[in-house]
Design an enzyme around this catalytic site. Structure first.
Site, PDB file in Angstrom:
ATOM      1  N   ASP A 153     135.119  20.395  15.548  1.00 25.58           N
ATOM      2  CA  ASP A 153     135.600  20.516  14.171  1.00 25.58           C
ATOM      3  C   ASP A 153     134.741  21.525  13.407  1.00 25.58           C
ATOM      4  O   ASP A 153     134.991  21.797  12.230  1.00 25.58           O
ATOM      5  CB  ASP A 153     135.699  19.153  13.471  1.00 25.58           C
ATOM      6  CG  ASP A 153     134.371  18.440  13.350  1.00 25.58           C
ATOM      7  OD1 ASP A 153     133.368  18.937  13.903  1.00 25.58           O
ATOM      8  OD2 ASP A 153     134.329  17.384  12.680  1.00 25.58           O
ATOM      9  N   SER A 154     133.744  22.104  14.100  1.00 20.93           N
ATOM     10  CA  SER A 154     133.048  23.278  13.564  1.00 20.93           C
ATOM     11  C   SER A 154     134.042  24.399  13.293  1.00 20.93           C
ATOM     12  O   SER A 154     133.697  25.376  12.626  1.00 20.93           O
ATOM     13  CB  SER A 154     131.964  23.753  14.539  1.00 20.93           C
ATOM     14  OG  SER A 154     132.512  23.954  15.828  1.00 20.93           O
ATOM     15  N   ASP A 164     137.070  17.291  19.280  1.00 22.70           N
ATOM     16  CA  ASP A 164     136.530  16.477  18.191  1.00 22.70           C
ATOM     17  C   ASP A 164     137.628  15.697  17.484  1.00 22.70           C
ATOM     18  O   ASP A 164     138.688  16.259  17.144  1.00 22.70           O
ATOM     19  CB  ASP A 164     135.861  17.375  17.145  1.00 22.70           C
ATOM     20  CG  ASP A 164     134.365  17.463  17.339  1.00 22.70           C
ATOM     21  OD1 ASP A 164     133.778  16.553  17.963  1.00 22.70           O
ATOM     22  OD2 ASP A 164     133.780  18.452  16.866  1.00 22.70           O
ATOM     23  N   LYS A 199     135.627  13.345  21.074  1.00 22.28           N
ATOM     24  CA  LYS A 199     134.264  13.156  20.556  1.00 22.28           C
ATOM     25  C   LYS A 199     134.334  12.587  19.151  1.00 22.28           C
ATOM     26  O   LYS A 199     135.156  13.026  18.348  1.00 22.28           O
ATOM     27  CB  LYS A 199     133.508  14.491  20.573  1.00 22.28           C
ATOM     28  CG  LYS A 199     132.089  14.391  19.981  1.00 22.28           C
ATOM     29  CD  LYS A 199     131.195  15.555  20.387  1.00 22.28           C
ATOM     30  CE  LYS A 199     131.344  16.782  19.550  1.00 22.28           C
ATOM     31  NZ  LYS A 199     131.076  16.592  18.114  1.00 22.28           N
ATOM     32  N   GLU A 250     131.746  11.036  15.765  1.00 18.81           N
ATOM     33  CA  GLU A 250     130.406  11.064  15.178  1.00 18.81           C
ATOM     34  C   GLU A 250     130.073   9.720  14.550  1.00 18.81           C
ATOM     35  O   GLU A 250     130.807   9.258  13.665  1.00 18.81           O
ATOM     36  CB  GLU A 250     130.330  12.147  14.095  1.00 18.81           C
ATOM     37  CG  GLU A 250     130.580  13.548  14.627  1.00 18.81           C
ATOM     38  CD  GLU A 250     130.466  14.613  13.543  1.00 18.81           C
ATOM     39  OE1 GLU A 250     129.993  14.315  12.420  1.00 18.81           O
ATOM     40  OE2 GLU A 250     130.859  15.758  13.828  1.00 18.81           O
ATOM     41  N   GLU A 303     122.375  15.958  18.245  1.00 15.17           N
ATOM     42  CA  GLU A 303     122.224  17.200  17.462  1.00 15.17           C
ATOM     43  C   GLU A 303     121.000  17.118  16.552  1.00 15.17           C
ATOM     44  O   GLU A 303     120.833  16.138  15.797  1.00 15.17           O
ATOM     45  CB  GLU A 303     123.495  17.438  16.629  1.00 15.17           C
ATOM     46  CG  GLU A 303     123.418  18.700  15.781  1.00 15.17           C
ATOM     47  CD  GLU A 303     124.763  19.165  15.231  1.00 15.17           C
ATOM     48  OE1 GLU A 303     125.818  18.580  15.595  1.00 15.17           O
ATOM     49  OE2 GLU A 303     124.748  20.136  14.442  1.00 15.17           O
TER      50      GLU A 303
HETATM   51  O1  KIV Z   1     131.936  20.711  16.014  1.00 13.41           O
HETATM   52  C1  KIV Z   1     131.155  21.161  16.877  1.00 13.41           C
HETATM   53  O2  KIV Z   1     131.238  22.321  17.283  1.00 13.41           O
HETATM   54  C2  KIV Z   1     130.152  20.263  17.398  1.00 13.41           C
HETATM   55  C3  KIV Z   1     129.038  20.859  18.216  1.00 13.41           C
HETATM   56  C4  KIV Z   1     128.183  21.704  17.388  1.00 13.41           C
HETATM   57  C5  KIV Z   1     128.297  19.844  18.981  1.00 13.41           C
HETATM   58  O3  KIV Z   1     130.187  19.086  17.172  1.00 13.41           O
END
Ligand code: KIV
Length: 271
Positions: free
Chosen positions: A52-53, A91, A119, A121, A188
């Site tokens: 989600d970056s 994510d 993934k 968080e 992280e």
């Molecule tokens: O969103 C992302 O790219 C991430 C990585 C930086 C681990 O969670």
């Protein structure tokens, strides 16, 4: 009928567990579109994360909170078309997994778009969601330490776990998520010694980003590896494009540096 043919060397979730058992460093990079997915896959990377970056690097937002499941589905489908060997991790975005029903619904869409693992968080409070997903055959990667979806609560993008109480909570969260069925953990921005302890204590692989070298693998945002992200860049970032003339060579250099232990160095690590 299920096909029994598969791409040679296709990375799988059990394959990641074997890599930890055999002490082979796991490599991961982000990608958000089919063209970069092809380049990243060709570098030999083990996992591709549709992070989600993308809120930051694709959409130009200040944080990841504006990313929706629809956005993720669009990018996962594009990346899927570019991948051959790497495992595709996607994510779950902000508020897309606040209970079991939403976690299942959001993850189902990501898997149907081509994700092989999702993934999320957060800590032990997410154990019911993790178990619900795993029971439905959806592998889960947990994410602890600096969790960007909690940026307002954390008060910014800061190293996590320097205080003993925070470090103890992180270790307890890691065990709770593993016990709930998570198959992978991203750590992280945590001090290297804490990350080393967590990786040594868990059965599942631990992938670091700003977590030092003594974990089971490394992940970076592909635009950071290619020097595209604007400064200021976090300490854990290395621009592999600076010493290499083209994208393919720079990505292969990142993979090689993780596999040989040359990256991350002390200069990329928090104490
Ligand atoms: O969103 C992302 O790219 C991430 C990585 C930086 C681990 O969670």
């Amino acid at each position: 009928m299920t096909s029994t043919t598969s791409t040679a060397n296709k990375m799988t979730v059990p394959g990641l567990a074997r890599m930890k058992a055999e002490q082979q460093p796991i490599t991961m990079l982000t990608a958000y579109d089919a063209s970069f997915a092809r380049l990243v896959d060709a570098s030999g990377v083990d996992c591709v994360l549709v992070g989600d970056s993308l809120g930051n690097v694709i959409q130009g937002l200040d944080n990841t909170l504006g990313v929706s499941v629809d956005h993720m589905v669009y990018h996962v489908a594009a990346v899927r078309r570019g991948l051959n060997r790497a495992l595709l991790v996607a994510d779950l975005p902000f508020l897309a997994y606040h209970d079991r029903a939403s976690a299942l619904a959001s993850s189902g869409r990501l898997v149907q778009a081509g994700a092989e693992m999702v993934k999320l968080e957060g800590g032990a409070a997410l154990a019911p969601q993790v178990t619900a997903l795993v029971e439905q055959g959806i592998p889960v990667c947990a994410h602890l330490g600096l969790t960007p979806q909690h940026v307002h609560q954390l008060g910014g993008y800061r190293v996590q776990g320097r205080e003993a109480s925070v470090a103890e909570r992180l270790k307890a969260d890691a065990h709770a998520l593993e016990d709930a069925g998570a198959g992978l953990l991203v750590l992280e921005c945590v001090p290297a010694e804490l990350a080393r302890e967590v990786a040594a204590a868990l059965r599942i692989p631990v992938i670091g980003i700003g977590a030092g070298a003594q974990v089971d693998g490394q992940v970076l945002v592909v635009y950071d590896v290619l020097g595209i992200s604007p400064p200021p860049r976090p300490r854990f970032v290395k621009d592999f494009m600076a010493d290499h003339g083209d994208i393919g060579t720079a990505l292969a250099a990142y993979v090689e540096a993780v596999r040989t232990g040359a990256f991350p160095g002390a200069e990329h690590t928090y104490r």
